[in-house]
Design a protein around this motif. Structure first.
Motif, PDB file in Angstrom:
ATOM      1  N   GLY A 129      14.762  -2.230  12.497  1.00 33.81           N
ATOM      2  CA  GLY A 129      16.300  -1.307  12.106  1.00 33.81           C
ATOM      3  C   GLY A 129      16.532  -0.928  10.706  1.00 33.81           C
ATOM      4  N   LYS A 130      15.681  -1.373   9.927  1.00 30.10           N
ATOM      5  CA  LYS A 130      15.926  -1.054   8.512  1.00 30.10           C
ATOM      6  C   LYS A 130      15.000  -0.120   7.917  1.00 30.10           C
ATOM      7  CE  LYS A 130      18.067  -5.469   7.252  1.00 30.10           C
ATOM      8  NZ  LYS A 130      18.246  -6.678   6.553  1.00 30.10           N
ATOM      9  N   GLU A 131      15.216   0.361   6.718  1.00 31.19           N
ATOM     10  CA  GLU A 131      14.206   1.214   6.131  1.00 31.19           C
ATOM     11  C   GLU A 131      13.009   0.412   5.320  1.00 31.19           C
ATOM     12  OE1 GLU A 131      17.324   5.144   4.969  1.00 31.19           O
ATOM     13  OE2 GLU A 131      16.308   3.816   3.285  1.00 31.19           O
ATOM     14  N   ARG A 132      11.915   1.146   5.098  1.00 33.88           N
ATOM     15  CA  ARG A 132      10.890   0.687   4.441  1.00 33.88           C
ATOM     16  C   ARG A 132      11.339   0.459   2.996  1.00 33.88           C
ATOM     17  NH1 ARG A 132       5.130   2.739   5.640  1.00 33.88           N
ATOM     18  NH2 ARG A 132       5.911   2.513   7.787  1.00 33.88           N
ATOM     19  N   GLU A 133      11.050  -0.888   2.561  1.00 29.79           N
ATOM     20  CA  GLU A 133      11.550  -1.151   0.936  1.00 29.79           C
ATOM     21  C   GLU A 133      10.400  -1.613   0.272  1.00 29.79           C
ATOM     22  OE1 GLU A 133      13.915  -4.492   0.567  1.00 29.79           O
ATOM     23  OE2 GLU A 133      12.943  -5.660   2.010  1.00 29.79           O
ATOM     24  N   PHE A 134      10.638  -1.076  -1.268  1.00 30.88           N
ATOM     25  CA  PHE A 134       9.518  -1.686  -2.046  1.00 30.88           C
ATOM     26  C   PHE A 134       9.585  -2.960  -2.329  1.00 30.88           C
ATOM     27  CE2 PHE A 134       6.683  -1.281  -5.679  1.00 30.88           C
ATOM     28  CZ  PHE A 134       7.405  -1.962  -6.608  1.00 30.88           C
ATOM     29  N   LEU A 135       8.429  -3.593  -2.680  1.00 31.64           N
ATOM     30  CA  LEU A 135       8.468  -4.989  -3.059  1.00 31.64           C
ATOM     31  C   LEU A 135       7.683  -5.485  -4.616  1.00 31.64           C
ATOM     32  CD1 LEU A 135       7.106  -6.554   0.493  1.00 31.64           C
ATOM     33  CD2 LEU A 135       9.570  -6.377  -0.562  1.00 31.64           C
ATOM     34  N   ALA A 136       6.390  -5.014  -4.538  1.00 34.42           N
ATOM     35  CA  ALA A 136       5.788  -5.068  -5.680  1.00 34.42           C
ATOM     36  C   ALA A 136       4.716  -3.940  -5.832  1.00 34.42           C
ATOM     37  CB  ALA A 136       5.231  -6.392  -5.751  1.00 34.42           C
ATOM     38  N   ALA A 137       4.438  -3.629  -6.986  1.00 32.54           N
ATOM     39  CA  ALA A 137       3.049  -2.852  -7.485  1.00 32.54           C
ATOM     40  C   ALA A 137       2.165  -3.305  -8.600  1.00 32.54           C
ATOM     41  CB  ALA A 137       3.513  -1.612  -7.982  1.00 32.54           C
ATOM     42  N   ILE A 138       1.003  -2.971  -8.716  1.00 31.43           N
ATOM     43  CA  ILE A 138       0.047  -3.412  -9.638  1.00 31.43           C
ATOM     44  C   ILE A 138      -0.838  -2.375  -9.778  1.00 31.43           C
ATOM     45  CG2 ILE A 138      -1.666  -4.339  -7.978  1.00 31.43           C
ATOM     46  CD1 ILE A 138      -2.246  -6.484 -10.060  1.00 31.43           C
ATOM     47  N   ASN A 139      -1.582  -2.239 -11.269  1.00 35.28           N
ATOM     48  CA  ASN A 139      -2.259  -1.032 -11.461  1.00 35.28           C
ATOM     49  C   ASN A 139      -3.623  -1.841 -11.697  1.00 35.28           C
ATOM     50  OD1 ASN A 139      -2.142  -1.893 -14.109  1.00 35.28           O
ATOM     51  ND2 ASN A 139      -0.879   0.030 -14.679  1.00 35.28           N
ATOM     52  N   GLY A 140      -4.610  -0.661 -12.218  1.00 34.59           N
ATOM     53  CA  GLY A 140      -6.032  -1.431 -12.288  1.00 34.59           C
ATOM     54  C   GLY A 140      -6.182  -2.272 -13.710  1.00 34.59           C
ATOM     55  N   GLY A 141      -5.053  -2.097 -14.501  1.00 37.35           N
ATOM     56  CA  GLY A 141      -4.913  -3.023 -15.677  1.00 37.35           C
ATOM     57  C   GLY A 141      -4.296  -4.245 -15.754  1.00 37.35           C
ATOM     58  N   GLY A 142      -3.744  -4.570 -14.713  1.00 34.88           N
ATOM     59  CA  GLY A 142      -3.295  -5.843 -14.303  1.00 34.88           C
ATOM     60  C   GLY A 142      -1.581  -5.567 -14.394  1.00 34.88           C
ATOM     61  N   SER A 143      -1.153  -4.646 -14.871  1.00 33.55           N
ATOM     62  CA  SER A 143       0.476  -4.487 -15.214  1.00 33.55           C
ATOM     63  C   SER A 143       1.286  -4.447 -13.688  1.00 33.55           C
ATOM     64  CB  SER A 143       0.721  -3.357 -15.902  1.00 33.55           C
ATOM     65  OG  SER A 143       0.133  -3.346 -17.104  1.00 33.55           O
ATOM     66  N   THR A 144       2.261  -5.396 -13.507  1.00 34.43           N
ATOM     67  CA  THR A 144       2.964  -5.616 -12.177  1.00 34.43           C
ATOM     68  C   THR A 144       4.612  -5.107 -12.478  1.00 34.43           C
ATOM     69  OG1 THR A 144       3.524  -7.654 -12.919  1.00 34.43           O
ATOM     70  CG2 THR A 144       1.272  -7.309 -11.757  1.00 34.43           C
ATOM     71  N   TYR A 145       5.081  -4.757 -11.260  1.00 35.08           N
ATOM     72  CA  TYR A 145       6.433  -4.641 -11.239  1.00 35.08           C
ATOM     73  C   TYR A 145       6.935  -5.187  -9.909  1.00 35.08           C
ATOM     74  CZ  TYR A 145      11.177  -2.497 -11.385  1.00 35.08           C
ATOM     75  OH  TYR A 145      12.448  -2.185 -11.355  1.00 35.08           O
ATOM     76  N   TYR A 146       8.178  -5.802  -9.848  1.00 38.16           N
ATOM     77  CA  TYR A 146       8.628  -6.545  -8.690  1.00 38.16           C
ATOM     78  C   TYR A 146      10.044  -5.854  -8.428  1.00 38.16           C
ATOM     79  CZ  TYR A 146       5.019  -9.889  -9.025  1.00 38.16           C
ATOM     80  OH  TYR A 146       3.581 -10.517  -9.194  1.00 38.16           O
ATOM     81  N   THR A 147      10.514  -5.703  -7.363  1.00 33.83           N
ATOM     82  CA  THR A 147      11.812  -5.684  -6.948  1.00 33.83           C
ATOM     83  C   THR A 147      12.628  -7.203  -6.982  1.00 33.83           C
ATOM     84  OG1 THR A 147      13.327  -4.581  -5.490  1.00 33.83           O
ATOM     85  CG2 THR A 147      11.781  -6.076  -4.511  1.00 33.83           C
ATOM     86  N   ASP A 148      13.850  -7.113  -7.552  1.00 32.25           N
ATOM     87  CA  ASP A 148      14.621  -8.195  -7.668  1.00 32.25           C
ATOM     88  C   ASP A 148      14.714  -9.078  -6.748  1.00 32.25           C
ATOM     89  OD1 ASP A 148      17.147  -6.600  -9.788  1.00 32.25           O
ATOM     90  OD2 ASP A 148      14.857  -7.153 -10.422  1.00 32.25           O
ATOM     91  N   SER A 149      14.534  -8.608  -5.422  1.00 33.60           N
ATOM     92  CA  SER A 149      14.758  -9.620  -4.532  1.00 33.60           C
ATOM     93  C   SER A 149      13.492 -10.403  -4.331  1.00 33.60           C
ATOM     94  CB  SER A 149      15.156  -8.890  -3.129  1.00 33.60           C
ATOM     95  OG  SER A 149      13.948  -8.141  -2.580  1.00 33.60           O
ATOM     96  N   VAL A 150      12.402 -10.185  -4.839  1.00 31.64           N
ATOM     97  CA  VAL A 150      11.348 -11.036  -4.671  1.00 31.64           C
ATOM     98  C   VAL A 150      10.840 -11.780  -5.654  1.00 31.64           C
ATOM     99  CG1 VAL A 150      10.612  -9.610  -2.333  1.00 31.64           C
ATOM    100  CG2 VAL A 150       9.580  -9.192  -4.677  1.00 31.64           C
ATOM    101  N   LYS A 151      11.332 -11.297  -7.002  1.00 35.29           N
ATOM    102  CA  LYS A 151      10.931 -11.969  -8.099  1.00 35.29           C
ATOM    103  C   LYS A 151      10.956 -13.592  -7.876  1.00 35.29           C
ATOM    104  CE  LYS A 151      11.934  -8.344 -11.425  1.00 35.29           C
ATOM    105  NZ  LYS A 151      12.810  -7.903 -12.656  1.00 35.29           N
ATOM    106  N   GLY A 152       9.691 -14.208  -8.543  1.00 32.80           N
ATOM    107  CA  GLY A 152       9.819 -15.622  -8.499  1.00 32.80           C
ATOM    108  C   GLY A 152       9.418 -16.321  -7.047  1.00 32.80           C
TER     109      GLY A 152
END
Length: 123
Positions: free
Chosen positions: A41-64
């Motif tokens: 019942g909810k929209e698809r939401e972003f969680l985390a991403a990574i590139n080939g160099g190892g840089s990452t990004y997280y949405t606040d709700s899953v950080k940690g």
């Protein structure tokens, strides 16, 4: 290139799971890969991403709690999920965009998608 997600299942609240996303076919080092999820019942939401160099990004709700990592030799990206909560119950999808190192939280940015793997967290 095809993406195959796996590792979902049933886990109790507070437990852990590790999802895998394996890329088959002709793959490249310059790729941005991500994890999304969609709860009923909810929209698809972003969680985390990574590139080939190892840089990452997280949405606040899953950080940690969630950690994204990659193994370039295996063309596989992982999502380690700890301290799971019932609200983490969803179908989890991996996604990718080749020939780029830029990360994005937008679904439309990624042109390759895995089939999804179901994670159920019981209370």
């Amino acid at each position: 290139v095809q993406l195959q997600a796996s590792g979902g299942g049933l886990v109790q609240a507070g437990g852990s799971l590790r999802l895998s996303c394996a890329a088959s076919g002709r793959t490249f080092n310059r790729v941005a890969m991500s994890w999304f999820r969609q709860a009923p019942g909810k929209e698809r939401e972003f969680l985390a991403a990574i590139n080939g160099g190892g840089s990452t990004y997280y949405t606040d709700s899953v950080k940690g709690r969630f950690t994204i990592s990659g193994d370039n030799a295996k063309n596989t990206v992982y999502l380690q999920m700890d301290s799971l909560k019932p609200e983490d119950t969803a179908v989890y999808y991996c996604a990718a965009r080749q020939f780029t190192a830029r990360l994005s939280t937008e679904m439309a940015y990624y042109d390759l998608w895995g089939q999804g793997t179901l994670v159920t967290v019981s209370s």
